[in-house]
Design an enzyme around this catalytic site. Structure first.
Site, PDB file in Angstrom:
ATOM      1  N   LYS A  74     -97.801  39.877  -1.185  1.00 10.03           N
ATOM      2  CA  LYS A  74     -96.739  39.142  -1.882  1.00 10.03           C
ATOM      3  C   LYS A  74     -95.415  39.922  -1.853  1.00 10.03           C
ATOM      4  O   LYS A  74     -94.371  39.360  -1.565  1.00 10.03           O
ATOM      5  CB  LYS A  74     -97.124  38.870  -3.354  1.00 10.03           C
ATOM      6  CG  LYS A  74     -98.381  38.018  -3.521  1.00 10.03           C
ATOM      7  CD  LYS A  74     -98.602  37.615  -4.980  1.00 10.03           C
ATOM      8  CE  LYS A  74     -98.926  38.762  -5.913  1.00 10.03           C
ATOM      9  NZ  LYS A  74    -100.232  39.416  -5.645  1.00 10.03           N
ATOM     10  N   ARG A 106     -98.467  54.419  -6.365  1.00 10.57           N
ATOM     11  CA  ARG A 106     -98.878  53.471  -7.415  1.00 10.57           C
ATOM     12  C   ARG A 106    -100.184  53.945  -8.017  1.00 10.57           C
ATOM     13  O   ARG A 106    -101.211  53.956  -7.344  1.00 10.57           O
ATOM     14  CB  ARG A 106     -99.053  52.067  -6.821  1.00 10.57           C
ATOM     15  CG  ARG A 106     -97.752  51.311  -6.730  1.00 10.57           C
ATOM     16  CD  ARG A 106     -97.998  49.892  -6.297  1.00 10.57           C
ATOM     17  NE  ARG A 106     -98.805  49.133  -7.241  1.00 10.57           N
ATOM     18  CZ  ARG A 106     -98.828  47.815  -7.276  1.00 10.57           C
ATOM     19  NH1 ARG A 106     -98.100  47.119  -6.443  1.00 10.57           N
ATOM     20  NH2 ARG A 106     -99.578  47.187  -8.155  1.00 10.57           N
ATOM     21  N   ARG A 166     -99.301  34.814 -14.259  1.00  6.72           N
ATOM     22  CA  ARG A 166    -100.634  35.336 -13.973  1.00  6.72           C
ATOM     23  C   ARG A 166    -101.676  34.800 -14.940  1.00  6.72           C
ATOM     24  O   ARG A 166    -102.856  35.158 -14.816  1.00  6.72           O
ATOM     25  CB  ARG A 166    -100.598  36.853 -14.109  1.00  6.72           C
ATOM     26  CG  ARG A 166    -100.700  37.627 -12.798  1.00  6.72           C
ATOM     27  CD  ARG A 166    -100.506  39.067 -13.150  1.00  6.72           C
ATOM     28  NE  ARG A 166    -100.982  40.022 -12.204  1.00  6.72           N
ATOM     29  CZ  ARG A 166    -100.198  40.694 -11.361  1.00  6.72           C
ATOM     30  NH1 ARG A 166     -98.913  40.434 -11.294  1.00  6.72           N
ATOM     31  NH2 ARG A 166    -100.714  41.618 -10.595  1.00  6.72           N
ATOM     32  N   ARG A 202    -108.571  44.637 -11.171  1.00  5.95           N
ATOM     33  CA  ARG A 202    -107.462  43.709 -10.909  1.00  5.95           C
ATOM     34  C   ARG A 202    -107.958  42.426 -10.246  1.00  5.95           C
ATOM     35  O   ARG A 202    -107.472  41.335 -10.540  1.00  5.95           O
ATOM     36  CB  ARG A 202    -106.397  44.392 -10.047  1.00  5.95           C
ATOM     37  CG  ARG A 202    -105.613  45.450 -10.831  1.00  5.95           C
ATOM     38  CD  ARG A 202    -104.901  46.440  -9.926  1.00  5.95           C
ATOM     39  NE  ARG A 202    -103.808  45.843  -9.201  1.00  5.95           N
ATOM     40  CZ  ARG A 202    -103.279  46.379  -8.086  1.00  5.95           C
ATOM     41  NH1 ARG A 202    -103.777  47.489  -7.588  1.00  5.95           N
ATOM     42  NH2 ARG A 202    -102.272  45.788  -7.500  1.00  5.95           N
ATOM     43  N   ARG A 217    -102.606  51.250   1.522  1.00  7.12           N
ATOM     44  CA  ARG A 217    -101.312  51.333   0.835  1.00  7.12           C
ATOM     45  C   ARG A 217    -101.253  52.611  -0.011  1.00  7.12           C
ATOM     46  O   ARG A 217    -100.233  53.275  -0.058  1.00  7.12           O
ATOM     47  CB  ARG A 217    -101.127  50.097  -0.061  1.00  7.12           C
ATOM     48  CG  ARG A 217     -99.805  50.067  -0.797  1.00  7.12           C
ATOM     49  CD  ARG A 217     -99.469  48.667  -1.262  1.00  7.12           C
ATOM     50  NE  ARG A 217    -100.150  48.311  -2.498  1.00  7.12           N
ATOM     51  CZ  ARG A 217    -100.098  47.102  -3.048  1.00  7.12           C
ATOM     52  NH1 ARG A 217     -99.420  46.131  -2.485  1.00  7.12           N
ATOM     53  NH2 ARG A 217    -100.728  46.859  -4.173  1.00  7.12           N
TER      54      ARG A 217
HETATM   55  P1  AMP Z   1     -98.360  43.940  -9.434  1.00  6.30           P
HETATM   56  O1  AMP Z   1     -97.360  44.902  -8.911  1.00  6.30           O
HETATM   57  O2  AMP Z   1     -97.870  42.528  -9.438  1.00  6.30           O
HETATM   58  O3  AMP Z   1     -99.708  44.066  -8.794  1.00  6.30           O
HETATM   59  O4  AMP Z   1     -98.563  44.313 -10.981  1.00  6.30           O
HETATM   60  C1  AMP Z   1     -99.058  45.570 -11.377  1.00  6.30           C
HETATM   61  C2  AMP Z   1     -99.613  45.499 -12.801  1.00  6.30           C
HETATM   62  O5  AMP Z   1     -98.568  45.121 -13.707  1.00  6.30           O
HETATM   63  C3  AMP Z   1    -100.697  44.456 -13.017  1.00  6.30           C
HETATM   64  O6  AMP Z   1    -101.977  44.932 -12.653  1.00  6.30           O
HETATM   65  C4  AMP Z   1    -100.575  44.213 -14.517  1.00  6.30           C
HETATM   66  O7  AMP Z   1    -101.135  45.275 -15.261  1.00  6.30           O
HETATM   67  C5  AMP Z   1     -99.072  44.269 -14.732  1.00  6.30           C
HETATM   68  N1  AMP Z   1     -98.459  42.920 -14.549  1.00  6.30           N
HETATM   69  C6  AMP Z   1     -97.618  42.524 -13.549  1.00  6.30           C
HETATM   70  N2  AMP Z   1     -97.278  41.250 -13.698  1.00  6.30           N
HETATM   71  C7  AMP Z   1     -97.907  40.797 -14.806  1.00  6.30           C
HETATM   72  C8  AMP Z   1     -97.981  39.534 -15.467  1.00  6.30           C
HETATM   73  N3  AMP Z   1     -97.333  38.463 -14.987  1.00  6.30           N
HETATM   74  N4  AMP Z   1     -98.729  39.464 -16.592  1.00  6.30           N
HETATM   75  C9  AMP Z   1     -99.382  40.532 -17.079  1.00  6.30           C
HETATM   76  N5  AMP Z   1     -99.387  41.731 -16.501  1.00  6.30           N
HETATM   77  C10 AMP Z   1     -98.651  41.875 -15.358  1.00  6.30           C
END
Ligand code: AMP
Length: 196
Positions: free
Chosen positions: A14, A136, A89, A147, A128
Site C-alpha cells: 500500500k 520499523r 481499519r 497484524r 522489508r
Molecule cells: P501501518 O503502517 O499502516 O502498517 O500501521 C502500523 C501500525 O499503526 C498498525 O499495526 C497499528 O498498530 C497502527 N495503525 C495504523 N493505522 C491504524 C488505524 N487506522 N487504526 C488503528 N491503528 C492503526
C-alpha cells in the site's frame, strides 16, 4: 479530484503504491501508520500511547485514530483529493470516515483492494525488515502474525461496507510493483473518464 482508499493486508504494498499514485495524480498521501510513527518519534502523548500497541501489532483506538485523520483531512493539500493508506481499519472507523466526509460534501470514489497471499506477506515483511535495517519495530514475524490476525478479524469486515456501495476494485498484488501500479492507473483512468 479523486479520493482513494488503499486497502489490503500489511505488506501488500500500500505504501509503495500510494507514493507512486500520489506523484502521478498530485494527491495527498494519508498514511495513518506514518502519522503514528511520527507521533512516536516526536514523543507526543498520542505517540507514547501508540508505541506499545503498534509493537504488539494491535490497533490504536478508533477514537484516537479518527481524531488524527479528521485533523489531517482539513489540511489544504487534501483539497485536490487524497489517498488513505491504512485507514479505515475497523467498521466504526469506516462509518466515522463516511460522516466526516459527508459533513464536508466529500466522498470516497474508489477502494483499491490489493490482494496478496499470506505466505508472500511474511516473506515481504522479512525482506522489508532486513532492507531497512529494522527501521520499523513492528516488521518482524511475531508482530506480523498478530497484524494479520487483526486484519482478518477487524479490517476485512470493512469491505462489505464499500462493496455495498460498489466502490471496490480488486488489484492483483502478486504482480511486480510496476504491474500493480499500471493496473491501478488503469482503474483510476476509467473512473476519471466516467466522472466517478
Ligand atoms: P501501518 O503502517 O499502516 O502498517 O500501521 C502500523 C501500525 O499503526 C498498525 O499495526 C497499528 O498498530 C497502527 N495503525 C495504523 N493505522 C491504524 C488505524 N487506522 N487504526 C488503528 N491503528 C492503526
Amino acid at each position: 479530484m479523486i479520493n482513494i482508499i488503499l486497502f489490503g493486508p500489511p505488506g501488500a504494498g500500500k505504501g509503495t503504491q500510494a507514493t507512486r499514485i500520489r506523484e502521478a495524480y498530485g494527491l495527498a498521501h494519508l498514511s495513518t501508520g506514518d502519522m503514528l510513527r511520527e507521533a512516536v518519534a516526536a514523543g507526543t502523548e498520542i505517540g507514547k500511547q501508540a508505541k506499545a500497541i503498534m509493537d504488539a501489532g494491535k490497533l490504536v483506538s478508533d477514537e484516537v485514530i479518527c481524531g488524527v485523520v479528521a485533523d489531517r483531512i482539513e489540511q489544504r493539500d487534501c483539497a485536490k483529493g487524497f489517498i488513505l493508506d491504512g485507514f479505515p481499519r475497523t467498521v466504526p472507523q469506516a462509518h466515522a470516515l463516511d460522516e466526516l466526509l459527508a459533513r464536508k460534501g466529500k466522498a470516497i470514489d474508489v477502494v483499491l483492494l490489493i490482494a496478496v497471499d499470506d505466505e508472500a506477506l511474511v516473506e515481504r515483511i522479512e525482506r522489508r525488515n532486513q532492507e531497512s535495517g529494522g527501521a520499523r519495530s513492528d516488521d518482524n514475524v511475531e508482530t506480523l502474525k498478530s497484524r494479520l490476525k487483526v486484519y482478518y478479524e477487524q479490517t476485512e469486515p470493512v469491505l462489505p461496507v464499500y462493496r455495498e456501495k460498489g466502490l471496490i476494485r480488486e488489484i492483483d498484488g502478486m504482480q511486480s510493483i510496476d504491474q500493480v501500479t499500471s493496473q491501478i492507473e488503469q482503474v483510476l483512468s476509467a473512473i476519471q473518464l466516467t466522472g466517478g
